[in-house]
Design an enzyme around this catalytic site. Structure first.
Site, PDB file in Angstrom:
ATOM      1  CD  GLN A 216     -16.720 -18.736  79.339  1.00 40.71           C
ATOM      2  OE1 GLN A 216     -16.264 -19.857  79.142  1.00 40.71           O
ATOM      3  NE2 GLN A 216     -17.796 -18.277  78.701  1.00 40.71           N
ATOM      4  N   GLY A 257     -10.675 -25.410  73.991  1.00 44.01           N
ATOM      5  CA  GLY A 257     -11.730 -24.499  74.392  1.00 44.01           C
ATOM      6  C   GLY A 257     -12.479 -24.953  75.631  1.00 44.01           C
ATOM      7  CG  HIS A 258     -15.825 -22.535  76.704  1.00 42.36           C
ATOM      8  ND1 HIS A 258     -16.229 -21.234  76.712  1.00 42.36           N
ATOM      9  CD2 HIS A 258     -16.391 -23.073  75.604  1.00 42.36           C
ATOM     10  CE1 HIS A 258     -17.014 -20.983  75.686  1.00 42.36           C
ATOM     11  NE2 HIS A 258     -17.118 -22.098  75.004  1.00 42.36           N
ATOM     12  CG  ASN A 259     -18.111 -26.031  78.803  1.00 44.94           C
ATOM     13  OD1 ASN A 259     -17.693 -25.777  79.922  1.00 44.94           O
ATOM     14  ND2 ASN A 259     -19.083 -25.337  78.227  1.00 44.94           N
TER      15      ASN A 259
END
Length: 355
Positions: A216, A257-259
């Protein structure tokens, strides 16, 4: 309620001046010099307090009200006793919020934990970090190598600002929060225990079972005037950025969450989870306890009811609810049908028992 020393009353604002500053009309200008010092609910408001009414449901509370003014609109102003001045406005909720800001400025962001100013003894600021004038760093806080912090920002006790993080001006990073791999705008509030910029949840199947961690290497971008609640977590992107748009307000205990990309002026209530790579438009409101699937798009102005499960794209301007989330009219119809069927089953059971 006994005297609240955590948020002491204001020295006093003229009622006429308060009306001007909150965009309300003082109906009785003869009391314009009356001072108001605090806010209170209608039922226990005393002289010096200002309160507000949104509906006739509060009518009974007026019997014990001794407020120096009540904020309300024309539809219910006739209910207010003659001895209580009225501040008339078409938007009483907004006007009351502005009044609270003026009378209790100290409550608008997490307060200092000590009386110390500047860089407190017991704080650690890396020699390579760059801090503008009037930055406060409380005891046990850590500011990492190469971090940059703007004027008027406060880093509270126990907070961790990671290497290379950039934080704008007039921000508050409250006690125990951590901000890593992030660029933070101006006038941002991050409440206690929030976790910003840790790696997201990403794994690939291993060759012999189990899972292999996916790197990440993205960032978190938090734009101006964002507020992030206590113990909320915002993961950094996998390779792109996680973005929180200007003016968005996020409640406690939210997982992003990511993105994920959240637009401007959104409201996200406690317990919401938003899975990775989802795009949320501007002005979206998501009710508490809802879950939003990954890799979908929620359009501008959408409203999601509490405890909903959003599994697919939602067009702009729609109101959705239920699990799976669907247009509100469909959700309410389904609920009504289920209630009707349940009632019919109960009638059949009772009928069988009486035979």
């Amino acid at each position: 309620m006994e005297q609240n020393w955590f948020f002491p009353p204001h020295d006093g604002i003229r009622l006429g001046d308060l009306a001007d500053r909150i965009g309300a009309e003082l109906v009785d200008v003869a009391v314009a010099d009356r001072a108001v010092r605090s806010v209170a609910p209608v039922y226990r408001a005393k002289p010096g307090d200002v309160c507000y009414m949104l509906s006739r449901k509060s009518r009974a509370e007026l019997e014990t009200c001794e407020a120096s003014a009540i904020i309300c609109d024309k539809t219910i102003s006739s209910l207010v006793p003659a001895h209580i001045p009225v501040l008339l406005t078409a938007r009483p909720h907004t006007a009351f919020a502005l009044a609270g800001t003026l009378l209790h400025e100290i409550a608008m962001r997490p307060a200092r934990n000590t009386s110390l100013r500047g860089i407190a003894p017991g704080a650690f600021v890396d020699p390579t970090a760059r801090l503008e004038d009037d930055v406060e760093v409380e005891p046990t806080a850590v500011v990492g190598a190469g971090a940059e912090i703007g004027r008027g920002t406060r880093i509270a006790a126990g907070a961790v600002i990671g290497p290379g993080v950039r934080i704008g001006r007039e921000c508050t990073i409250a006690a125990g929060a951590s901000v890593l791999c992030a660029l933070v705008g101006n006038s941002v509030i991050i409440h206690p225990g929030a976790r910003i910029g840790q790696d997201g949840f990403g794994y690939a199947p291993g060759p012999k079972g189990g899972m292999i961690k996916i790197v990440q290497v993205g960032r978190v971008i938090i734009q101006d005037h964002v507020e992030i609640g206590a113990n909320t977590t915002i993961d950094r992107g996998t390779m792109d950025d996680t973005v929180i748009g200007e003016g968005t307000k996020i409640d406690n205990l939210v997982q992003i969450g990511h993105n994920v990309r959240i637009g401007r002026y959104c409201g996200i209530v406690s317990g919401v989870g938003i899975a990775g790579s989802t795009k949320i438009g501007d002005g979206v409101m998501i009710g508490g306890g809802s879950g939003v699937n990954g890799h979908i798009t929620v359009g501008d102005g959408v409203q999601i009811a509490a405890m909903s499960g959003v599994a697919a794209d939602v067009p702009a301007g729609e109101r959705y609810g239920g699990i799976p989330a669907r247009p509100m009219r469909d959700f309410l119809r389904d609920v009504a049908e289920m209630a009707m069927r349940a009632e019919e089953r109960q009638k059949k059971k009772k009928g069988g028992a009486n035979e």
